[in-house]
Write a protein that holds these residues in place. Structure first.
Motif, PDB file in Angstrom:
ATOM      1  N   LEU A 209      19.623 -16.241  34.110  1.00 34.25           N
ATOM      2  CA  LEU A 209      20.330 -15.550  35.184  1.00 34.25           C
ATOM      3  C   LEU A 209      20.558 -14.087  34.822  1.00 34.25           C
ATOM      4  CD1 LEU A 209      23.102 -17.970  36.531  1.00 34.25           C
ATOM      5  CD2 LEU A 209      21.059 -17.153  37.696  1.00 34.25           C
ATOM      6  N   HIS A 210      20.979 -13.833  33.587  1.00 37.79           N
ATOM      7  CA  HIS A 210      21.174 -12.450  33.153  1.00 37.79           C
ATOM      8  C   HIS A 210      19.857 -11.684  33.190  1.00 37.79           C
ATOM      9  CE1 HIS A 210      25.354 -12.782  32.153  1.00 37.79           C
ATOM     10  NE2 HIS A 210      25.162 -13.712  31.243  1.00 37.79           N
ATOM     11  N   MET A 211      18.768 -12.364  32.874  1.00 34.81           N
ATOM     12  CA  MET A 211      17.459 -11.727  32.893  1.00 34.81           C
ATOM     13  C   MET A 211      17.110 -11.274  34.306  1.00 34.81           C
ATOM     14  SD  MET A 211      14.000 -13.367  31.274  1.00 34.81           S
ATOM     15  CE  MET A 211      12.435 -12.504  31.213  1.00 34.81           C
ATOM     16  N   LEU A 212      17.416 -12.108  35.287  1.00 36.09           N
ATOM     17  CA  LEU A 212      17.143 -11.742  36.670  1.00 36.09           C
ATOM     18  C   LEU A 212      17.944 -10.518  37.100  1.00 36.09           C
ATOM     19  CD1 LEU A 212      17.021 -15.150  38.577  1.00 36.09           C
ATOM     20  CD2 LEU A 212      15.112 -13.676  37.962  1.00 36.09           C
ATOM     21  N   ARG A 213      19.118 -10.362  36.514  1.00 37.85           N
ATOM     22  CA  ARG A 213      20.009  -9.283  36.917  1.00 37.85           C
ATOM     23  C   ARG A 213      19.902  -8.058  36.004  1.00 37.85           C
ATOM     24  NH1 ARG A 213      25.326 -12.990  38.362  1.00 37.85           N
ATOM     25  NH2 ARG A 213      24.668 -13.531  40.487  1.00 37.85           N
ATOM     26  N   ALA A 214      18.902  -8.035  35.156  1.00 38.07           N
ATOM     27  CA  ALA A 214      18.679  -6.907  34.250  1.00 38.07           C
ATOM     28  C   ALA A 214      19.824  -6.724  33.266  1.00 38.07           C
ATOM     29  CB  ALA A 214      18.446  -5.617  35.023  1.00 38.07           C
ATOM     30  N   GLN A 215      20.567  -7.781  32.987  1.00 42.27           N
ATOM     31  CA  GLN A 215      21.651  -7.729  32.002  1.00 42.27           C
ATOM     32  C   GLN A 215      21.073  -8.159  30.657  1.00 42.27           C
ATOM     33  OE1 GLN A 215      24.113 -10.440  34.181  1.00 42.27           O
ATOM     34  NE2 GLN A 215      25.109  -8.837  35.379  1.00 42.27           N
ATOM     35  N   ILE A 216      20.292  -7.246  30.089  1.00 47.08           N
ATOM     36  CA  ILE A 216      19.481  -7.588  28.930  1.00 47.08           C
ATOM     37  C   ILE A 216      20.334  -7.909  27.711  1.00 47.08           C
ATOM     38  CG2 ILE A 216      17.587  -6.826  27.460  1.00 47.08           C
ATOM     39  CD1 ILE A 216      16.872  -7.229  30.421  1.00 47.08           C
ATOM     40  N   ASP A 217      21.383  -7.132  27.465  1.00 48.98           N
ATOM     41  CA  ASP A 217      22.233  -7.390  26.306  1.00 48.98           C
ATOM     42  C   ASP A 217      22.883  -8.770  26.392  1.00 48.98           C
ATOM     43  OD1 ASP A 217      21.653  -4.914  25.266  1.00 48.98           O
ATOM     44  OD2 ASP A 217      23.423  -3.941  26.096  1.00 48.98           O
ATOM     45  N   LEU A 341      11.118 -18.176  32.919  1.00 48.16           N
ATOM     46  CA  LEU A 341      12.232 -18.230  33.855  1.00 48.16           C
ATOM     47  C   LEU A 341      12.616 -19.651  34.253  1.00 48.16           C
ATOM     48  CD1 LEU A 341      11.326 -15.232  36.182  1.00 48.16           C
ATOM     49  CD2 LEU A 341      13.283 -15.390  34.645  1.00 48.16           C
ATOM     50  N   GLY A 342      11.711 -20.621  34.067  1.00 47.04           N
ATOM     51  CA  GLY A 342      12.026 -21.995  34.411  1.00 47.04           C
ATOM     52  C   GLY A 342      12.424 -22.128  35.875  1.00 47.04           C
ATOM     53  N   PRO A 343      13.514 -22.869  36.161  1.00 41.26           N
ATOM     54  CA  PRO A 343      13.923 -23.037  37.563  1.00 41.26           C
ATOM     55  C   PRO A 343      14.312 -21.727  38.222  1.00 41.26           C
ATOM     56  CG  PRO A 343      15.585 -23.903  36.054  1.00 41.26           C
ATOM     57  CD  PRO A 343      14.366 -23.635  35.238  1.00 41.26           C
ATOM     58  N   ALA A 344      14.681 -20.716  37.435  1.00 43.11           N
ATOM     59  CA  ALA A 344      15.024 -19.422  38.024  1.00 43.11           C
ATOM     60  C   ALA A 344      13.809 -18.777  38.678  1.00 43.11           C
ATOM     61  CB  ALA A 344      15.596 -18.487  36.961  1.00 43.11           C
ATOM     62  N   TYR A 345      12.618 -19.157  38.250  1.00 42.82           N
ATOM     63  CA  TYR A 345      11.395 -18.608  38.828  1.00 42.82           C
ATOM     64  C   TYR A 345      11.307 -18.956  40.307  1.00 42.82           C
ATOM     65  CZ  TYR A 345       6.392 -17.603  39.387  1.00 42.82           C
ATOM     66  OH  TYR A 345       5.191 -17.102  39.811  1.00 42.82           O
ATOM     67  N   ALA A 360       7.955  -3.720  32.208  1.00 42.34           N
ATOM     68  CA  ALA A 360       7.984  -2.296  32.522  1.00 42.34           C
ATOM     69  C   ALA A 360       9.373  -1.779  32.836  1.00 42.34           C
ATOM     70  CB  ALA A 360       7.069  -2.013  33.704  1.00 42.34           C
ATOM     71  N   LEU A 361      10.420  -2.604  32.583  1.00 45.35           N
ATOM     72  CA  LEU A 361      11.740  -2.211  33.053  1.00 45.35           C
ATOM     73  C   LEU A 361      12.795  -2.264  31.958  1.00 45.35           C
ATOM     74  CD1 LEU A 361      11.610  -4.127  36.433  1.00 45.35           C
ATOM     75  CD2 LEU A 361      11.260  -1.704  36.052  1.00 45.35           C
ATOM     76  N   LYS A 411      14.334  -9.886  46.174  1.00 46.58           N
ATOM     77  CA  LYS A 411      15.629  -9.205  46.110  1.00 46.58           C
ATOM     78  C   LYS A 411      16.357  -9.408  44.781  1.00 46.58           C
ATOM     79  CE  LYS A 411      16.337  -8.553  51.023  1.00 46.58           C
ATOM     80  NZ  LYS A 411      17.215  -8.692  52.189  1.00 46.58           N
ATOM     81  N   PRO A 412      16.298 -10.609  44.160  1.00 44.08           N
ATOM     82  CA  PRO A 412      16.956 -10.723  42.852  1.00 44.08           C
ATOM     83  C   PRO A 412      16.381  -9.776  41.811  1.00 44.08           C
ATOM     84  CG  PRO A 412      16.505 -12.886  43.761  1.00 44.08           C
ATOM     85  CD  PRO A 412      15.783 -11.898  44.626  1.00 44.08           C
ATOM     86  N   LEU A 413      15.081  -9.439  41.935  1.00 45.40           N
ATOM     87  CA  LEU A 413      14.462  -8.538  40.962  1.00 45.40           C
ATOM     88  C   LEU A 413      14.664  -7.072  41.311  1.00 45.40           C
ATOM     89  CD1 LEU A 413      11.076 -10.338  40.293  1.00 45.40           C
ATOM     90  CD2 LEU A 413      13.012 -10.135  38.760  1.00 45.40           C
ATOM     91  N   VAL A 414      15.003  -6.806  42.578  1.00 45.92           N
ATOM     92  CA  VAL A 414      15.110  -5.417  43.015  1.00 45.92           C
ATOM     93  C   VAL A 414      16.214  -4.693  42.257  1.00 45.92           C
ATOM     94  CG1 VAL A 414      15.820  -3.973  44.957  1.00 45.92           C
ATOM     95  CG2 VAL A 414      14.050  -5.696  45.260  1.00 45.92           C
TER      96      VAL A 414
END
Length: 487
Positions: A209-217, A341-345, A360-361, A411-414
């Motif tokens: 979930l954090h990965m989807l939201r760019a919350q890398i730390d 991503l498993g089920p998040a995919y 790239a992000l 939209k989750p990736l945007v």
């Protein structure tokens, strides 16, 4: 409505109680095989059962009870065929309680027989009523059959009886993800982690979930729990951590994770795809080639393996081999994002991009890595073979529909893309966007925007990329060049 359980006669109940008193110490002492042997001896001594229901006796019912208990032990020992056979034999002998049908359901589920498992769980629930474990079993089968609404209903019902069951909460979180209900998924996964904060599976699910939201730390902190220090870790957890470390420019740590994954999972092609990627990032071309070839050998159907080997060939200057691998890679969508991503995919439904958006992000963005990700030459000029989905304009084109709106699945990736957009733009080779000035980039503060504002900024970003990289007066010529590349 719950059905009355089967009843042994008083004499047979006494026999069963005596036998159970012998079995329990064996099971508690970690000797289930001895318990199975004791049950088998008792069953054999009783002889064959009745052939028809009309011929059944009290002995047959006791025999069914013994078979049911042996089925449970076989299931615990992962002896699935024996567990199913004993459960069916117990049913035939007249011992028809919900627990026996639940054993048949679990065995069938693990034997990849979801339709049969569903029928057994249905029967079990009709007999046992609101048993949370059986409801969860039927929900797992529903997930397998992609009946997500039914799965959620069973799990929600189960939680009314066992509201602090972390396993049920985490499974419902997964179902919410598959239904693209991100906030509900987060709520359930947080609740599961509060109950069992060190569970690696729940940590991995939350990291996604954090990965989807760019919350890398935050994702990396959870992946440290998911991977742990020992050798018993999920492949997707350590590959995700390697991937995110690579995104952040932590090449040494990313390589350590990829090597650890390939050593622990030497027969998994995904491990070698990631290893090849980190070796490429470290400019270790021969090591990357060896890993890529290993990935192809392990799974000749995996498009990701051909994609990464194509980059190796391109870097070596072997355009013919690179082109052949790219053709193979384009046959199907890349599978590594789905694996990570498993089920998040399912909640983002990423299209057939041949490079990961996440690659790239990263926060500490490496422009040369961006160039390599999109088929650019080592000098960042964009020279060299064009990877499928390859230039950033093409990638953005896939994010927008014909009306200029962001496709709902993206939209989750945007949000993730936008938060990193200024950094990406600042580091892009100037030849890719010659008309975008530094002051414009500095004004792109996206950190505190709402989703609607982010979408509006994304449209502006898209227009800026288009206008900076493809001025109107040059558009016909560039379209013609694109056609030549495709040919």
């Amino acid at each position: 409505m719950k059905q009355a359980p089967e009843q042994l006669s008083e004499a047979h109940q006494a026999m069963w109680s005596q036998l159970e008193a012998e079995l329990n110490p064996l099971i508690e002492a970690g000797a289930p095989h001895q318990a199975v042997s004791r049950l088998s001896a008792m069953i054999d001594m009783m002889g064959p059962g009745a052939e028809s229901p009309s011929e059944r006796s009290d002995d047959d019912l006791l025999r069914g009870r013994l078979l049911s208990r042996r089925a449970e032990l076989h299931l615990d020992l992962d002896e699935l065929d024996d567990a199913l056979a004993d459960a069916q034999a117990a049913w035939k002998a007249g011992w028809r309680d919900g627990a026996t049908m639940a054993v048949a359901g679990w065995a069938s589920y693990q034997l990849d027989q979801p339709e049969a498992a569903q029928a057994y769980f249905n029967e079990a629930i009709s007999r046992e009523g609101d048993d949370p474990a059986i409801l969860m079993g039927r929900a797992l089968v529903a997930v397998e059959l992609e009946e997500y609404e039914e799965a959620r209903a069973d799990l929600t019902h189960a939680l009314t009886f066992d509201g602090e069951n972390a396993e049920i909460l985490a499974l419902r979180g997964e179902v919410h993800l598959r239904l693209s209900e991100i906030q509900a998924a987060e709520r359930d996964l947080r609740a599961a982690r509060e109950l069992e904060p060190e569970d690696p599976d729940y940590a991995l699910a939350m990291a996604r979930l954090h990965m989807l939201r760019a919350q890398i730390d935050d994702a990396l902190s959870l992946l440290d729990i998911a991977v742990g220090e020992g050798s018993d870790f999920a492949l997707e957890a350590i590959l995700m951590r390697s991937h995110l470390r690579l995104v952040r420019g932590e090449h040494r740590l990313a390589r350590e994770d990829a090597l650890r994954a390939s050593n622990s999972y030497p027969d998994e092609a995904f491990a070698f795809v990631q290893l090849a990627s980190v070796q490429l990032a470290a400019d270790k071309l021969q090591a990357a080639k060896k890993a890529a070839e290993r990935a192809v050998l392990l799974d000749p159907s995996l498009p990701d393996a051909y994609s990464v080997r194509a980059v190796v060939y391109q870097r070596e200057g072997d355009e013919e081999a690179a082109g052949a691998d790219l053709e193979r890679a384009q046959i199907a969508a890349p599978e590594l994002p789905m694996f990570l991503l498993g089920p998040a995919y399912d909640s983002v439904e990423m299209p057939a991009l041949d490079t990961s958006l996440l690659e790239a992000l990263g926060k500490d963005f490496d422009p040369s890595a961006f160039g390599r990700a999109f088929g650019a030459g080592g000098d960042g000029t964009g020279a060299g073979a064009k990877l499928p989905g390859g230039d950033p304009f093409g990638m953005l084109d896939q994010l927008f529909d014909d009306s200029g709106n962001i496709r709902g699945a993206f939209k989750p990736l945007v949000e993730m893309a936008l938060k990193q957009a200024p950094n990406i733009m600042k580091n892009l080779p100037r030849g890719m966007m010659p008309d975008v000035d530094e002051e414009t980039l500095k004004k792109m503060d996206l950190s505190n925007l709402t989703t609607e504002q982010l979408e509006a900024q994304m449209r502006d970003f898209y227009k800026m990329m288009k206008s900076g990289g493809a001025p109107a007066e040059e558009a016909p010529a560039e379209q013609e060049d694109d056609a030549d590349d495709e040919r």
